[in-house]
Design a protein around this motif. Structure first.
Motif, short mmCIF file in Angstrom:
data_model
loop_
_atom_site.label_atom_id
_atom_site.label_comp_id
_atom_site.label_asym_id
_atom_site.label_seq_id
_atom_site.Cartn_x
_atom_site.Cartn_y
_atom_site.Cartn_z
N GLN A 245 0.82 -1.21 0.00
CA GLN A 245 0.00 0.00 0.00
C GLN A 245 0.85 1.27 0.00
OE1 GLN A 245 -2.70 -0.25 3.31
NE2 GLN A 245 -3.61 -2.16 2.59
N GLU A 246 2.18 1.09 -0.03
CA GLU A 246 3.14 2.20 -0.07
C GLU A 246 2.99 3.15 1.13
OE1 GLU A 246 3.19 3.97 -3.94
OE2 GLU A 246 3.86 2.11 -4.88
N LYS A 247 2.74 2.57 2.29
CA LYS A 247 2.66 3.36 3.53
C LYS A 247 4.02 3.52 4.18
CE LYS A 247 -2.09 2.19 4.65
NZ LYS A 247 -2.99 1.60 5.65
N VAL A 248 4.99 2.68 3.78
CA VAL A 248 6.34 2.74 4.33
C VAL A 248 7.35 2.65 3.20
CG1 VAL A 248 5.70 1.73 6.56
CG2 VAL A 248 6.41 0.24 4.70
N ARG A 249 8.55 3.14 3.49
CA ARG A 249 9.67 3.00 2.55
C ARG A 249 10.52 1.81 2.99
NH1 ARG A 249 12.86 8.08 3.23
NH2 ARG A 249 12.09 7.82 5.33
N THR A 250 11.18 1.18 2.05
CA THR A 250 12.07 0.07 2.36
C THR A 250 13.48 0.40 1.91
OG1 THR A 250 11.47 -1.00 0.28
CG2 THR A 250 10.28 -1.69 2.24
N PHE A 251 14.44 -0.18 2.62
CA PHE A 251 15.84 0.06 2.34
C PHE A 251 16.60 -1.26 2.37
CE2 PHE A 251 14.11 3.92 4.05
CZ PHE A 251 14.66 4.91 3.26
N ALA A 252 17.69 -1.32 1.61
CA ALA A 252 18.50 -2.54 1.55
C ALA A 252 19.34 -2.73 2.81
CB ALA A 252 19.39 -2.52 0.31
N ARG A 253 19.71 -1.63 3.46
CA ARG A 253 20.56 -1.71 4.66
C ARG A 253 19.95 -0.87 5.77
NH1 ARG A 253 24.67 -0.11 0.99
NH2 ARG A 253 24.95 1.70 2.31
N ASP A 254 20.45 -1.05 6.98
CA ASP A 254 19.90 -0.34 8.14
C ASP A 254 20.40 1.09 8.26
OD1 ASP A 254 22.48 -0.85 8.93
OD2 ASP A 254 21.96 -1.68 10.87
N ASP A 255 21.24 1.55 7.34
CA ASP A 255 21.68 2.95 7.38
C ASP A 255 20.78 3.85 6.52
OD1 ASP A 255 22.44 2.16 4.85
OD2 ASP A 255 24.57 2.57 5.14
N PHE A 256 19.79 3.26 5.87
CA PHE A 256 18.78 3.97 5.07
C PHE A 256 19.39 4.74 3.90
CE2 PHE A 256 16.80 4.27 9.47
CZ PHE A 256 16.16 3.05 9.34
N LYS A 257 20.53 4.30 3.37
CA LYS A 257 21.17 5.00 2.26
C LYS A 257 20.86 4.36 0.90
CE LYS A 257 24.97 6.94 4.89
NZ LYS A 257 26.40 6.96 5.13
N GLU A 258 20.37 3.15 0.91
CA GLU A 258 20.10 2.44 -0.34
C GLU A 258 18.61 2.06 -0.40
OE1 GLU A 258 21.59 -1.61 -2.53
OE2 GLU A 258 22.92 -0.68 -1.08
N PRO A 259 17.77 2.95 -0.97
CA PRO A 259 16.34 2.65 -1.01
C PRO A 259 16.01 1.51 -1.96
CG PRO A 259 16.80 4.75 -2.08
CD PRO A 259 18.09 4.24 -1.55
N MET A 260 14.93 0.82 -1.64
CA MET A 260 14.42 -0.26 -2.49
C MET A 260 13.02 0.14 -2.95
SD MET A 260 15.38 -3.59 -0.19
CE MET A 260 14.87 -4.82 -1.37
N THR A 261 12.64 -0.31 -4.12
CA THR A 261 11.27 -0.09 -4.57
C THR A 261 10.37 -1.10 -3.87
OG1 THR A 261 11.42 -1.62 -6.43
CG2 THR A 261 12.08 0.68 -6.84
N ALA A 262 9.08 -0.82 -3.88
CA ALA A 262 8.12 -1.75 -3.27
C ALA A 262 8.17 -3.10 -3.98
CB ALA A 262 6.72 -1.17 -3.32
N ALA A 263 8.31 -3.08 -5.31
CA ALA A 263 8.36 -4.33 -6.07
C ALA A 263 9.59 -5.16 -5.69
CB ALA A 263 8.37 -4.03 -7.56
N GLU A 264 10.74 -4.50 -5.50
CA GLU A 264 11.95 -5.22 -5.10
C GLU A 264 11.78 -5.85 -3.72
OE1 GLU A 264 15.50 -2.64 -7.25
OE2 GLU A 264 14.75 -2.01 -5.29
N ALA A 265 11.22 -5.10 -2.80
CA ALA A 265 11.03 -5.60 -1.44
C ALA A 265 10.05 -6.76 -1.41
CB ALA A 265 10.56 -4.49 -0.52
#
Length: 179
Positions: free
Chosen positions: A44-64
């Motif tokens: 529902q795109e209510k949150v953003r996702t990231f590849a690492r815990d430093d939040f520097k590498e965003p992921m798309t919803a489809a990738e997650a």
């Protein structure tokens, strides 16, 4: 704040105390497991996702959402002569049973004005088991994606989990993480 430190905690869903986050695998009677809640928030795109815990590498919803699923190609013989094999792609979604851990990034601090040691959750990540397809043995565990907890908090407040300590008092996932 007199002192502060960052720590990573592992929540093992196989332990009895953590099983309200693990079950049910399929939504049942308005109850959902934590992985389903996270994936629904991403869908529902209510949150953003990231590849690492430093939040520097965003992921798309489809990738997650694709994490843990796979597509295998099999050679299937044709039904009619000459019965030559043709490649056929078979998509296998993530099995919720393969996510048996969650990793939590926390910040602990000592608040001198309240004379209290306190913490706040910074991020959460489901950790999936990566199995060897030929032997079925566990190869390693992999963090799927990281979600900032402050973005996730309103979503967690909206979903109830099983409260084994008091069946008459519903417990939200936010309440579960607060306690």
């Amino acid at each position: 704040v007199t002192w502060a430190g960052r720590y990573w905690q592992i929540i093992d869903l196989r332990q009895k105390i953590n099983q309200p986050m693990y079950f049910p695998f399929e939504p049942t009677d308005g109850r959902y497991n934590l992985l389903w809640v996270l994936k629904e928030a991403i869908r529902q795109e209510k949150v953003r996702t990231f590849a690492r815990d430093d939040f520097k590498e965003p992921m798309t919803a489809a990738e997650a959402l694709a994490m843990g699923s796979r597509t295998d190609t099999f050679m299937i013989p044709q039904k009619d002569p000459p019965y030559t094999p043709e490649p056929k792609a078979v998509h296998t979604p993530l099995n919720p049973e393969d996510v048996q851990f969650f990793k939590i990034k926390e910040e602990w601090f000592f608040d001198r004005s309240r004379s209290m040691l306190d913490f706040r959750i910074i991020a959460i990540a489901p950790v999936m088991n990566v199995m060897d397809p030929s032997t079925g043995e566990l190869r390693y565990r992999k963090e799927m994606f990281w979600i900032p907890f402050e973005e996730l908090r309103p979503v967690l407040a909206a979903y109830l989990c099983y409260n084994p300590w008091n069946l008459s008092k519903p417990l939200s996932y936010e309440d579960l993480f607060k306690n």
